[in-house]
Design an enzyme around this catalytic site. Structure first.
Site, PDB file in Angstrom:
ATOM      1  N   HIS A  34      50.860  45.125  45.633  1.00  0.00           N
ATOM      2  CA  HIS A  34      51.011  46.197  46.623  1.00  0.00           C
ATOM      3  C   HIS A  34      50.982  45.566  48.001  1.00  0.00           C
ATOM      4  CE1 HIS A  34      46.789  45.889  47.790  1.00  0.00           C
ATOM      5  NE2 HIS A  34      46.473  45.938  46.510  1.00  0.00           N
ATOM      6  N   ASP A  90      36.970  43.940  27.921  1.00  0.00           N
ATOM      7  CA  ASP A  90      36.269  42.679  27.688  1.00  0.00           C
ATOM      8  C   ASP A  90      34.819  42.790  28.164  1.00  0.00           C
ATOM      9  OD1 ASP A  90      35.396  39.802  28.271  1.00  0.00           O
ATOM     10  OD2 ASP A  90      37.361  39.490  27.333  1.00  0.00           O
ATOM     11  N   SER A 115      43.472  42.895  42.879  1.00  0.00           N
ATOM     12  CA  SER A 115      44.867  43.328  42.891  1.00  0.00           C
ATOM     13  C   SER A 115      45.787  42.136  42.693  1.00  0.00           C
ATOM     14  CB  SER A 115      45.236  43.979  44.225  1.00  0.00           C
ATOM     15  OG  SER A 115      44.795  45.288  44.295  1.00  0.00           O
TER      16      SER A 115
END
Length: 337
Positions: free
Chosen positions: A162, A287, A302
């Site tokens: 992004h 996990d 991100s």
């Protein structure tokens, strides 16, 4: 997902995955690969990121200047020139105004993607005897993020999934130049329901990994200079968006010792997309080690690469505030376009 603080040099935490590597002999000849497919090296490395803006971004107005009806500037404007002198730093505005000593100056700015010229009134501060335009501006951003992929053919990288936006205006920042750095230390604040976690790191200007000059809605792109940490990594095929399916996958991200490892995730939902969008899928961290370490997806993650069936299928972009184990991801295909 970016977290900013309002400093002149703005610290941001970016969820991002970084794919970097030298493509040394790894018993794989890129030229022999199917030329109709794209192969890149997924990374997941956290890096320091700094950028200088193209022009200076107006992020606010002085309360006294707000009383003036003819200021002709507004939040979100990008000041590029004053009286035909290029402006790229906040300090340059004051220098130019005080050398001109004019009541009005001609300003070139970019507003909503269009360059326009304005005649702007200048005020003289009675206390300091300095000329001012009465705007708060930003010219630099710094922080950390995760890098997504490295293309061994042309030396390029992509990260974040992004764009980097300004915290005050919400607009995509236009950059003049940017650099990525190797951090010396990474710390994690665990996320919890209602309060996403975050990464923090230390880095210096002396350890430059690469440069970038592209900031789009789908991440940053640039060139890698130092691939010494990423030798002998295996290139993977970039999946077409229709090849991504619900089910098991894994992401790459550093552990407590800053070693890249695989962490299991599940792709819960896939959105039908024929053109680039930043939210392409919903993923869930399953996990146990990563949940214990970070609490799930944290700010600064991100761009962490998502891999499924030995293909790079996407990158993490956002976290769900009400459930930090879940978040959005973007198709890798949209990032490499």
């Amino acid at each position: 997902m970016i977290k900013f603080t309002k400093n002149k040099i703005l610290m941001f935490l970016l969820l991002s995955a970084f794919a970097i590597s030298t493509f040394v002999q790894s018993n794989l000849n890129i030229e022999a690969l199917n030329r109709n497919k794209l192969y890149v090296i997924p990374l997941g490395y956290v890096a320091g990121i700094r950028l200088d803006t193209k022009g200076v971004l107006v992020i606010g107005m002085d309360s006294e200047i707000l009383k003036q009806r003819n200021r002709d500037l507004k939040v979100g404007d990008i000041i590029t020139k004053i009286e035909d002198t290029e402006v790229n730093k906040a300090s340059e505005i004051e220098d130019i105004l005080n050398s001109l000593k004019k009541e009005y100056v001609n300003v070139t700015l970019k507003r909503d993607g269009v360059y326009i010229d304005k005649k702007v009134k200048v005020s003289k501060d009675a206390r300091t005897n300095k000329y001012k335009m009465g705007v708060w501006v930003r010219d630099r951003v710094a922080g950390i993020g995760t890098l997504t992929y490295y293309n061994p053919i042309n030396g390029s990288f992509g990260a974040l999934g992004h764009g980097i936006t300004d915290v005050d205006t919400g607009r995509l920042i236009e950059i003049k130049s940017g650099k990525i750095y190797r951090p010396s230390r990474i710390r994690v604040k665990k996320g919890k329901i209602g309060s996403p976690g975050e990464l923090s790191a230390e880095f210096t200007d002396s350890v430059v990994i690469g440069n970038f000059d592209s900031n789009t809605n789908f991440g940053i792109k640039g060139k890698i200079e130092d691939t010494s940490d990423f030798m002998n990594l295996k290139p993977l095929e970039v999946a077409e968006y229709h090849q991504v399916k619900k089910g098991n996958a894994y992401i790459l991200f550093p552990d407590e010792n800053n070693k890249i490892r695989k962490y299991d995730v599940i792709i819960d939902k896939i959105f039908s997309q024929n053109s680039p969008e930043s939210k392409s899928m919903v993923i869930e961290i399953v996990d146990k080690d990563l949940i214990e370490y970070t609490g799930g997806i944290v700010q600064g993650m991100s761009g962490a690469p998502i891999i499924q069936d030995d293909k790079l299928v996407g990158a993490i972009t956002h976290v769900f505030v009400n459930d930090p184990k879940k978040g959005y991801g973007i198709f890798a295909k949209w990032m490499v376009k």
